[in-house]
Design an enzyme around this catalytic site. Structure first.
Site, PDB file in Angstrom:
ATOM      1  N   LYS A   1       3.730  -4.378   5.225  1.00 36.83           N
ATOM      2  CA  LYS A   1       4.185  -3.941   3.933  1.00 36.83           C
ATOM      3  C   LYS A   1       5.379  -5.096   3.725  1.00 36.83           C
ATOM      4  O   LYS A   1       6.416  -5.293   4.460  1.00 36.83           O
ATOM      5  CB  LYS A   1       4.878  -2.860   4.028  1.00 36.83           C
ATOM      6  CG  LYS A   1       5.534  -2.267   2.736  1.00 36.83           C
ATOM      7  CD  LYS A   1       5.767  -0.672   2.787  1.00 36.83           C
ATOM      8  CE  LYS A   1       6.469  -0.443   1.409  1.00 36.83           C
ATOM      9  NZ  LYS A   1       6.822   1.195   1.678  1.00 36.83           N
TER      10      LYS A   1
ATOM     11  N   LYS B   1       0.154  -4.455   1.994  1.00 37.22           N
ATOM     12  CA  LYS B   1       0.649  -4.006   0.713  1.00 37.22           C
ATOM     13  C   LYS B   1       1.636  -4.707   0.315  1.00 37.22           C
ATOM     14  O   LYS B   1       2.447  -5.396   1.182  1.00 37.22           O
ATOM     15  CB  LYS B   1       1.351  -2.690   0.934  1.00 37.22           C
ATOM     16  CG  LYS B   1       2.126  -2.046  -0.216  1.00 37.22           C
ATOM     17  CD  LYS B   1       2.332  -0.799   0.185  1.00 37.22           C
ATOM     18  CE  LYS B   1       3.375  -0.411  -1.041  1.00 37.22           C
ATOM     19  NZ  LYS B   1       4.331   0.841  -0.823  1.00 37.22           N
TER      20      LYS B   1
HETATM   21  C1  PBG Z   1       7.843   4.306   0.089  1.00 34.67           C
HETATM   22  C2  PBG Z   1       6.667   3.609  -0.813  1.00 34.67           C
HETATM   23  C3  PBG Z   1       6.975   2.484  -1.635  1.00 34.67           C
HETATM   24  C4  PBG Z   1       5.783   2.443  -2.149  1.00 34.67           C
HETATM   25  C5  PBG Z   1       4.492   3.363  -1.399  1.00 34.67           C
HETATM   26  N1  PBG Z   1       5.378   4.014  -0.343  1.00 34.67           N
HETATM   27  C6  PBG Z   1       8.118   1.905  -2.296  1.00 34.67           C
HETATM   28  C7  PBG Z   1       8.987   1.195  -1.428  1.00 34.67           C
HETATM   29  O1  PBG Z   1       8.650   0.752  -0.346  1.00 34.67           O
HETATM   30  O2  PBG Z   1      10.117   0.934  -2.410  1.00 34.67           O
HETATM   31  C8  PBG Z   1       5.254   1.508  -3.332  1.00 34.67           C
HETATM   32  C9  PBG Z   1       3.946   1.898  -3.983  1.00 34.67           C
HETATM   33  C10 PBG Z   1       3.608   1.306  -5.443  1.00 34.67           C
HETATM   34  O3  PBG Z   1       4.635   0.291  -5.735  1.00 34.67           O
HETATM   35  O4  PBG Z   1       2.505   1.542  -5.905  1.00 34.67           O
HETATM   36  N2  PBG Z   1       8.573   3.725   1.099  1.00 34.67           N
END
Ligand code: PBG
Length: 322
Positions: free
Chosen positions: A194, A247
């Site tokens: 991520k 992601k």
């Molecule tokens: C929580 C999380 C996030 C997303 C999914 N889980 C946001 C982040 O890490 O700031 C992002 C999902 C999206 O942008 O569609 N940590």
């Protein structure tokens, strides 16, 4: 060599194109993210994500019936709690917003697979994904909170948990608590690679989870790094992840492809909020063909190697895919 070889022969008609098509997108590939809030009859549009809403549990139940009827197998839940504090205590409240939504969904549509996002940022007053002390996000103390959150989701009936916090060691910690409490059958989908991405911008409006100071670069991955993704994925698999996620998706197709080539477990990709909003904005301006661009994007993510795609486009795509 030409003129013996003429690749255009296999492109002349739709029938032949269908026969040689290498990647076919189906509703089975899709997971629909939902933002659950408190209250009743609430369906509040998210301005930066046209077509997406913050919904109270009763509205979520209506939505999931439709999702199920479209042939989409699964949803992932994000919670917008009434109360936020330093330790994100609403995240592991047995009567929390996600816990209640899980029960209502499983009652209404038991066949639908319910995944929960396990993270602290929606529940903490500072908006970081873990416990903060003197401006630092602490790793090891955060694991205990993630364990409590994941366990409370499983106790409420979640079919799968998906930690998105990027703390080191959280997959092992969650596996351990689930196993010791009788939930060894609940799989973990880890947000393994991520990245600290600007593409999450609209989500933070949707989930009201923007960090109140600093950013997430001390725990989420640095976008220029490719090999490091393989290390993150390998660690999560060793710790017991059943599915690994990359992601965002679109700017990271190379990473999806690397993960698929190097590991034998299912790969998920998250087509994130900013990727969705860009398409919506350009379509509103009349600059692109929304439906064709949407399907081309989702197909590219699958072609890169994703076995499943988390996407806000899920119902719109499923309607076209039939
Ligand atoms: C929580 C999380 C996030 C997303 C999914 N889980 C946001 C982040 O890490 O700031 C992002 C999902 C999206 O942008 O569609 N940590």
């Amino acid at each position: 060599m030409f003129p013996i070889h003429r690749p255009r022969r296999l492109r002349r008609t739709e029938a032949i194109r269908r026969m040689v098509r290498e990647t076919v997108l189906t509703p089975d590939d899709l997971i629909y993210p939902l933002f659950v809030t408190t209250g009743k009859g609430v369906k509040k549009p998210i301005s930066s994500m046209p077509g997406c809403f913050q919904q109270s549990t009763d509205e979520v139940v209506k939505t999931v019936k439709e999702i199920h009827s479209l042939g989409i197998p699964s949803v992932i839940l994000f919670g917008i709690p009434e109360h936020k504090d330093e330790l994100g205590s609403s995240a592991y409240d047995p009567n929390g917003v996600v816990q209640n939504a899980i029960k209502a969904i499983k009652d209404a549509v038991p066949e639908l697979l319910v995944i929960t996002d396990v993270c602290m940022c929606e529940y903490t007053s500072h908006g970081h994904c873990g416990i903060v002390n003197a401006g630092e996000v602490l790793n090891d103390p955060t694991l205990k909170l993630l364990q409590k959150e994941a366990l409370s989701h499983a106790q409420a009936g979640a079919d799968m948990v998906a930690p998105s916090d990027m703390m080191d060691g959280r997959v092992a910690a969650i596996r351990e608590i689930l196993d010791s409490e009788g939930y060894s059958h609940v799989p973990i989908m880890s947000y393994a690679a991520k990245y600290a991405s600007a593409f999450y911008g609209p989500f933070r409006e949707a989930a009201e989870s923007a960090p109140q100071f600093g950013d997430r670069r001390s725990y989420q991955m640095d976008p220029p790094n490719r090999r490091e993704a393989l290390k993150e994925v390998a660690l999560d698999i060793e710790e017991g992840a059943d599915i690994v996620m990359v992601k965002p998706a679109l700017s990271y197709l190379d990473v999806i492809s690397d993960v698929k080539d190097n590991f034998d477990i299912p790969v998920a990709a998250y087509n994130v909020s900013g990727e969705y909003s860009l398409v919506k904005a350009a379509a509103q301006l009349g600059w692109i063909d929304h439906d064709r661009v949407m399907l081309e994007i989702l197909t590219s993510i699958k072609r890169a190697g994703a076995d499943m795609i988390l996407t806000y486009f899920a119902p719109q795509a499923a309607r076209l895919l039939g």
